[in-house]
Design an enzyme around this catalytic site. Structure first.
Site, PDB file in Angstrom:
ATOM      1  N   LYS A 215      33.353 -30.383  25.184  1.00  0.00           N
ATOM      2  CA  LYS A 215      33.839 -31.548  23.712  1.00  0.00           C
ATOM      3  C   LYS A 215      35.064 -30.392  23.354  1.00  0.00           C
ATOM      4  CE  LYS A 215      32.159 -35.496  24.335  1.00  0.00           C
ATOM      5  NZ  LYS A 215      33.070 -36.231  24.609  1.00  0.00           N
TER       6      LYS A 215
ATOM      7  N   TYR B 269      28.178 -29.958  27.678  1.00  0.00           N
ATOM      8  CA  TYR B 269      29.159 -31.012  27.015  1.00  0.00           C
ATOM      9  C   TYR B 269      29.427 -30.412  25.962  1.00  0.00           C
ATOM     10  CZ  TYR B 269      28.242 -35.458  25.008  1.00  0.00           C
ATOM     11  OH  TYR B 269      28.996 -36.261  24.238  1.00  0.00           O
TER      12      TYR B 269
ATOM     13  N   ILE C 182      34.582 -46.908  37.935  1.00  0.00           N
ATOM     14  CA  ILE C 182      34.570 -46.364  38.768  1.00  0.00           C
ATOM     15  C   ILE C 182      33.339 -46.819  39.430  1.00  0.00           C
ATOM     16  CG2 ILE C 182      35.228 -43.895  38.174  1.00  0.00           C
ATOM     17  CD1 ILE C 182      31.634 -43.808  38.044  1.00  0.00           C
TER      18      ILE C 182
ATOM     19  N   GLY D 265      36.018 -45.746  31.514  1.00  0.00           N
ATOM     20  CA  GLY D 265      34.298 -46.168  31.618  1.00  0.00           C
ATOM     21  C   GLY D 265      34.145 -47.397  30.764  1.00  0.00           C
TER      22      GLY D 265
ATOM     23  N   GLY E  81      30.591 -47.958  30.189  1.00  0.00           N
ATOM     24  CA  GLY E  81      29.141 -47.630  29.712  1.00  0.00           C
ATOM     25  C   GLY E  81      28.762 -47.982  28.482  1.00  0.00           C
ATOM     26  N   GLN E  82      27.830 -47.010  27.995  1.00  0.00           N
ATOM     27  CA  GLN E  82      27.237 -47.355  26.503  1.00  0.00           C
ATOM     28  C   GLN E  82      28.526 -47.302  25.046  1.00  0.00           C
ATOM     29  OE1 GLN E  82      25.288 -44.138  23.437  1.00  0.00           O
ATOM     30  NE2 GLN E  82      24.125 -45.639  23.317  1.00  0.00           N
TER      31      GLN E  82
HETATM   32  C1  AKB Z   1      24.157 -37.057  23.715  1.00  0.00           C
HETATM   33  O1  AKB Z   1      23.297 -36.547  22.793  1.00  0.00           O
HETATM   34  O2  AKB Z   1      24.241 -35.899  24.784  1.00  0.00           O
HETATM   35  C2  AKB Z   1      25.377 -37.785  22.720  1.00  0.00           C
HETATM   36  C3  AKB Z   1      25.976 -36.946  21.624  1.00  0.00           C
HETATM   37  C4  AKB Z   1      25.544 -36.538  20.580  1.00  0.00           C
HETATM   38  O3  AKB Z   1      27.205 -36.388  22.404  1.00  0.00           O
HETATM   39  N1  AKB Z   1      25.142 -38.430  22.386  1.00  0.00           N
END
Ligand code: AKB
Length: 317
Positions: free
Chosen positions: A147, A143, A35, A8, A11-12
């Site tokens: 995590k 998300y 990728i 990655g 990416g940022q």
């Molecule tokens: C998001 O906002 O999804 C990310 C994070 C805080 O993991 N920047």
């Protein structure tokens, strides 16, 4: 850390982390993994090796790890929180199936692995003020689910197989180099671009919504320092709370207005992002990171704002 694969890398975080590690270990191979469709360009391409390294393609990853004798993998492949809500299966596939590929390769090839967690690993039942290192983690976003699973799997591979996994829970990251894509905290980056361009900013997050935020140089320092930390001091591994500042959109607006007086903002709250933001901590307690590997941020809201405005003026005007 000598031969490093950054998955990655465009990416940022990856675009800046790859360059930082290349500058730190010029004698090593620091491979910019990418990728298709997100190939490195410019200085990232010219300053070191690059290779296609899709987390979902274990054979391809293994080839890169063997070819460059990789000893450390930074796994930064992820769909951020708002996008992951739209594509939950894909988020799980990249974040968890991809992580399993990496952990297996690390186990067989003796690599250390950094896979970031996030404030997104917490949920509505988590204490929001001074969120402890070890506390309730019941996120309601995909998300967040990925995590928490990332933290658990990374610790599992450490305890069961001795894979050297370590990581941090990143706050919202603010940088002037590469834009984030599809996160809940993106507003805190985009607002600076609007302010410098002289445009009104439309804020998707409601006033009064506090979240942890961090300037990119501190985030990069954390990513490097945790992997270089003395393992005998680490009580925790995956993942450490790290914090440097916490604000809501109003505080950020007023801070920017101190430097750009005419700047204006109005609210158009995005319900998906707002629900996620409401479930996240207001401010994490990072005392374990401070005690176990001497974590200490350098930037606060004022110094970050001065630096962001200066860098974006040079970039955009
Ligand atoms: C998001 O906002 O999804 C990310 C994070 C805080 O993991 N920047």
């Amino acid at each position: 850390m000598k031969n490093v694969l950054v998955i990655g890398s465009t990416g940022q975080i990856g675009s800046e982390l790859t360059m930082k590690i290349r500058n730190m270990i010029p004698e090593g191979n620091v491979v910019a993994g990418y990728i298709k469709g997100a190939e490195p360009k410019g200085i990232l391409l010219e300053s070191g090796p690059a290779a296609e390294a899709d987390v979902c393609n274990g054979e391809q990853l293994l080839e890169v790890v063997k070819k460059y004798k990789i000893d450390t993998i930074y796994n930064l492949a992820a769909l951020l929180s708002a996008v992951a809500e739209k594509k939950p299966q894909l988020a799980w596939h990249i974040q968890i199936d991809g992580l399993m590929n990496i952990l297996e390769i690390a186990r067989e090839n003796g690599c250390a692995v950094f896979t970031p967690s996030s404030i997104g690993s917490f949920g509505p039942e988590t204490p929001h003020k001074d969120t402890p290192q070890d506390t309730i983690q019941r996120p309601r976003s995909m998300y967040g689910c990925t995590k928490v699973a990332t933290e658990l799997l990374s610790d599992y591979y450490f305890h069961k197989y001795g894979v050297d996994t370590r990581s941090v829970r990143f706050p919202g990251l603010i940088s002037n180099v590469t834009l984030p894509g599809g996160g809940t905290t993106d507003y805190a980056v985009e607002i600076y671009y609007s302010a410098v361009k002289g445009e009104e900013f439309v804020c998707p997050i409601a006033a009064g919504t506090f979240m942890d935020m961090m300037y990119m140089p501190d985030a990069l320092k954390a990513a490097v320092d945790i992997m270089n930390a003395d393992p005998s001091r680490l009580v925790h591994r995956n993942s450490f709370n790290i914090a440097s500042m916490s604000f809501d959109p109003e505080i950020l607006l007023h801070k920017i207005q101190e430097h750009i007086p005419g700047f204006k903002m109005r609210y158009e709250v995005d319900p998906v992002r707002q629900a996620i933001a409401d479930s996240w901590p207001d401010k994490m307690d990072d005392s374990c990171a401070r005690a176990e590997w001497d974590w200490k941020p350098s930037f606060d809201l004022e110094s970050m704002t001065v630096d962001m405005i200066d860098a974006l003026r040079k970039k955009l005007l």
